[in-house]
Write an enzyme that holds these catalytic residues in place. Sequence first.
Site, PDB file in Angstrom:
ATOM      1  N   CYS A 144       0.877  -1.168   0.000  1.00 56.24           N
ATOM      2  CA  CYS A 144       0.000   0.000   0.000  1.00 56.24           C
ATOM      3  C   CYS A 144       0.916   1.221   0.000  1.00 56.24           C
ATOM      4  CB  CYS A 144      -0.960  -0.022   1.188  1.00 56.24           C
ATOM      5  SG  CYS A 144      -0.172   0.090   2.808  1.00 56.24           S
ATOM      6  N   PHE A 145       0.463   2.343   0.515  1.00 57.24           N
ATOM      7  CA  PHE A 145       1.303   3.541   0.417  1.00 57.24           C
ATOM      8  C   PHE A 145       2.540   3.456   1.303  1.00 57.24           C
ATOM      9  CE2 PHE A 145       2.461   7.968   1.454  1.00 57.24           C
ATOM     10  CZ  PHE A 145       2.782   8.385   0.174  1.00 57.24           C
TER      11      PHE A 145
END
Length: 383
Positions: free
Chosen positions: A114-115
């Site tokens: 994810c980020f």
Amino acid sequence: MGSPSSILSVSPISIERLPLRQSTANYRELFLNDIPLLDVRAQMEFQRGAFPTAENHPLLDNRQRELVGTEYKKIGQQAAISLGWELATQEVIQARLVAWQAFINKHPEGYLYCFRGGLRSRTTQQLLRDAGIDYPLVEGGYKAMRNYLINELENLSKQIPFVVIAGHTGSGKTELIQAASRSLDLEAIARHRGSSFGRTGREQPAQIDFENQASINLLKLAQTSGRVFIEDESRLIGRCALPPSLQNAMKAAPRILVEEPIENRARRIVRDYVSDALPRFGTTEFRAVALGEDLRDSLGKIRKRLGGQRYQQLDTQLSEANQELKRSGCSEAYIPLVMALLREYYDGSYAYLMKKRENEILFSGTHAEVKSWLEEPEAYLHK
């Protein structure tokens, strides 16, 4: 964090096919080996920038991410987590699992991210585990991988010994880059030929994607020693901007000059931008019309720099060439037009840029001579 009390089942992957693996922070190996990556960020994040081997199968869609983010800012993390689970209906979870399992079945050697490698990655992992699937994540997520590639691009631009292939428009520099044994083809990465007429029919990558691919290509080139050939480019290749570190490296690098007669250059341009480009406009009789409109649109981009009267003359000449292509399928009528553009616009601009550079010139010659020279560069290039 918690999870829903029940998860709709999906068929788990066999242990033999998907052995338990640890998460990784070895970004270098991920990029050198083109490891598949499962990007669980929202689609809008993915579109702003990702990695060449990544596929986007988000945990939260754009709207859900916006709602959860707003809740986080207003109330805090726990409230955001609770809202996330409220949005995660059984139907939503099942759809996510189906997409993730399809990716994992295809890429058992991959990783998810994810980020920042935090909440969304761990939530995805938990949902997968509840469905009987263990799949590792990239520690630090997108942000860490992106920072790694930015740093590598900066460092490798200074370390790699570049040689710039320079020459007037139409000299065939791209062909020489593609023929070289070690090269960085920036126009291929940008999906654009670099001029006002340089569209290739393919959508250009996002700026971040362009930089990421350039960095990965340099990382792979750096695994062996030797010069890397790169085409002389302006700051922009279509809408893709060259990173400053790469621009500086190119300005300081020695050059090879391709010196082709203007008619040869015009014929090469007509071949590339008309004859070879025609098939991408379809297979019907109307493709000549579509290509002609595309060329007129490109000419319009340099209208102010040409001046009103000269633009009108060239536009009339282009219209006549377009009509001939439509009537007979022959592209010869474009050659005088291209020669005029080269003399009155492109050659003058390029000559001005060349005067500002004092790089060492290693070799100069026609396209054919440079191609022969490139076949044995070590005979001339002393490290």
